[in-house]
Design an enzyme around this catalytic site. Structure first.
Site, mmCIF file in Angstrom:
data_model
loop_
_atom_site.group_PDB
_atom_site.id
_atom_site.type_symbol
_atom_site.label_atom_id
_atom_site.label_comp_id
_atom_site.label_asym_id
_atom_site.label_seq_id
_atom_site.Cartn_x
_atom_site.Cartn_y
_atom_site.Cartn_z
ATOM 1 N N LYS A 76 0.621 -1.160 0.171
ATOM 2 C CA LYS A 76 0.120 -0.097 -0.057
ATOM 3 C C LYS A 76 0.553 0.969 0.027
ATOM 4 O O LYS A 76 2.253 1.573 0.781
ATOM 5 C CB LYS A 76 -0.726 -0.029 1.680
ATOM 6 C CG LYS A 76 -2.078 0.845 0.892
ATOM 7 C CD LYS A 76 -3.050 1.003 2.853
ATOM 8 C CE LYS A 76 -4.258 1.937 3.016
ATOM 9 N NZ LYS A 76 -4.775 1.614 4.144
ATOM 10 N N SER A 154 -9.417 1.510 3.248
ATOM 11 C CA SER A 154 -8.951 2.103 2.710
ATOM 12 C C SER A 154 -8.044 1.348 1.576
ATOM 13 O O SER A 154 -7.196 2.195 0.440
ATOM 14 C CB SER A 154 -8.416 3.745 3.052
ATOM 15 O OG SER A 154 -7.161 2.994 3.544
ATOM 16 N N SER A 178 -10.109 -1.253 6.729
ATOM 17 C CA SER A 178 -9.232 -1.223 5.421
ATOM 18 C C SER A 178 -8.665 -2.283 4.578
ATOM 19 O O SER A 178 -8.016 -2.411 4.337
ATOM 20 C CB SER A 178 -7.962 0.448 6.108
ATOM 21 O OG SER A 178 -9.309 0.821 6.124
#
Length: 451
Positions: A76, A154, A178
């Site tokens: 990420k 996310s 997330s």
């Protein structure tokens, strides 16, 4: 792209090379008809191919190789890599200096032989469970792609990198779901470890109290292997626990409120399969879970901690923020030190309450999200819609962060239907037990396990 465990076996057997895996991943990312341009913020093509060639050469020479040698993994965009500027899905940090060193978890992945294929897109600064990003685009959910549904956030790009064969697995972060939300909405497995199990040095913070980092992959086995590496766990990888005789609770407060029909049906079917396999399922009111809303009342705890980090950037680059992200950060400016301390005290009491009611069970079961993935167009119609959908997506998963627990999301939907996640949750440091239950439950409830 096969599972991580399948790929490690194929690499060891010589039926595939690491270079072939990396070339496949890069081709999937660069496919103009695919989601790669919205899924990745940066691609490490040259570096990944060079790393693959080095690993293949060592393998041919008969050298000893670590667990993930030659397997492409995505990370990420809020996780530091040496010599790369960490943007966290924003344009705010574009002019910032590059990271001086890898985050601890990146170094652990490299030490295990993983090849970092690139950096995945995300909600700006990880502040939403929807996955919408106005700067770099929003990758479309793997299900019913023509309908353009949200990926979940996310860790949006993390999920799509795995579903679309751009990486064998992905590393995301989880402050309120997330990792688990995008996993659930895309038919993947996602694991949120106990926060202190995996180091967060070099991970850009959202909430220093609630942040954690964990894997998204196709199977529980892959997540268990990756968790062991991220946590530097010297014990053997978790193994399946016998389902017969397990005692699990299904809390009736909060988690089952106003479920959409397909989520309710898939969850009920999963419970029936587990019960038939010998799991003792106890439906319990557990009214203490209603207190979860007090821990992060109106997002106060997260916004207070987020604002503390973002203050200097808001002063100089306010116009660069996603308006729907800064809208949630700014209220943190109004939280006084006394109010912040009170929130931390509430959280400590909540952890004690849930620990007391959960200690008699092997795990807790609930749907990961109350809904399947809505259309992107419906979510971004206006601010009210965005906040309503975001609250729905975060509702169940965020409770686990509030009580300092760990949780696994496993797909439990029927073939051809919208993905639904079954969440297996435990208290802090129950990670291996949750993974062990997940390894056994996967064969009963998940589409992948029943193939």
């Amino acid at each position: 792209m096969k599972t991580v465990l399948e790929l490690t076996r194929a690499l060891a057997a010589g039926t595939i090379t690491s270079r072939q895996l990396v070339e496949h991943a890069i081709a999937a990312i660069r496919n103009p008809a695919g989601e790669g341009s919205r899924t990745f913020i940066a691609i490490h093509a040259d570096e990944a191919l060079a790393a693959a060639d080095r690993i293949d050469a060592r393998r041919r020479a008969g050298g000893s190789l670590p667990a993930l040698a030659g397997v492409p993994i995505s990370i990420k965009d809020n996780i530091d890599e040496a010599h790369i500027t960490t943007l966290a899905g924003s344009t705010v940090l574009i002019d910032s200096p590059a990271a001086s060193c890898d985050a601890g978890i990146v170094q652990r992945l490299r030490d295990a032989g993983a090849i970092i294929i690139g950096r995945t897109n995300m909600t700006e600064f990880a502040y939403s469970g929807l996955g919408i990003n106005p700067h770099y685009g929003t990758p479309r959910n793997v299900f019913d792609r023509a309908a353009e549904r949200i990926p979940g956030g996310s860790s949006s790009g993390a999920a799509i990198s795995v579903t679309d064969g751009m990486a064998a697995a992905a590393i995301g972060t989880d402050t309120g779901g997330s990792v688990r939300i995008p996993a659930a909405l895309n038919g993947l497995v996602g694991f949120k470890p106990t926060a202190r199990r995996v180091p967060l040095d070099g991970v850009l913070p959202l909430s220093t109290t609630l942040d954690s980092a964990g894997p998204l992959a196709k199977t529980v086995g892959d997540c268990a292997l990756l968790d062991r590496i991220l946590a530097a766990d010297t014990d053997a990888v978790a193994t399946p626990l016998p389902l017969r005789g397990l005692r699990v609770a299904v809390p009736q407060t909060v988690f089952l409120d106003d479920l959409s029909e397909n989520v309710a049906d898939a969850f009920a079917a999963a419970l029936r399969r587990l019960s038939a396999a010998g799991v003792q399922i106890v439906e319990s009111t557990m009214p203490e879970f209603a207190h979860a809303a007090e821990v992060n009342s109106r997002g106060a705890l997260v916004s207070a901690e987020a604002f503390a980090w973002h203050r200097r950037w808001i002063e100089t680059h306010r116009e660069r923020y996603d308006p729907r992200v800064i809208l949630r950060i700014l209220p943190g400016e109004r939280i006084s030190p006394q109010q912040y301390d009170e929130l931390l005290q509430r959280r400590a009491r909540f952890v004690e309450e849930i620990d007391a009611i959960a200690c008699g069970y092997d795990a807790l079961l609930m749907p990961t999200t109350p809904d399947t993935a809505p259309a992107i167009a419906d979510v971004v119609r206006d601010d009210a819609s965005y906040l309503r959908f975001n609250g729905r997506m975060l509702r169940n998963a965020s409770v686990v962060n509030a009580f300092d627990g760990c949780a696994l999301s496993i797909p439990c939907h029927e073939p051809g239907s919208a993905p639904v996640g079954l969440m297996i949750a435990g208290m802090g440091n129950a990670d291996r037990r949750v993974l062990g239950i997940g390894l056994a439950a996967e064969a009963i409830v998940s589409l992948w396990g029943r193939l």
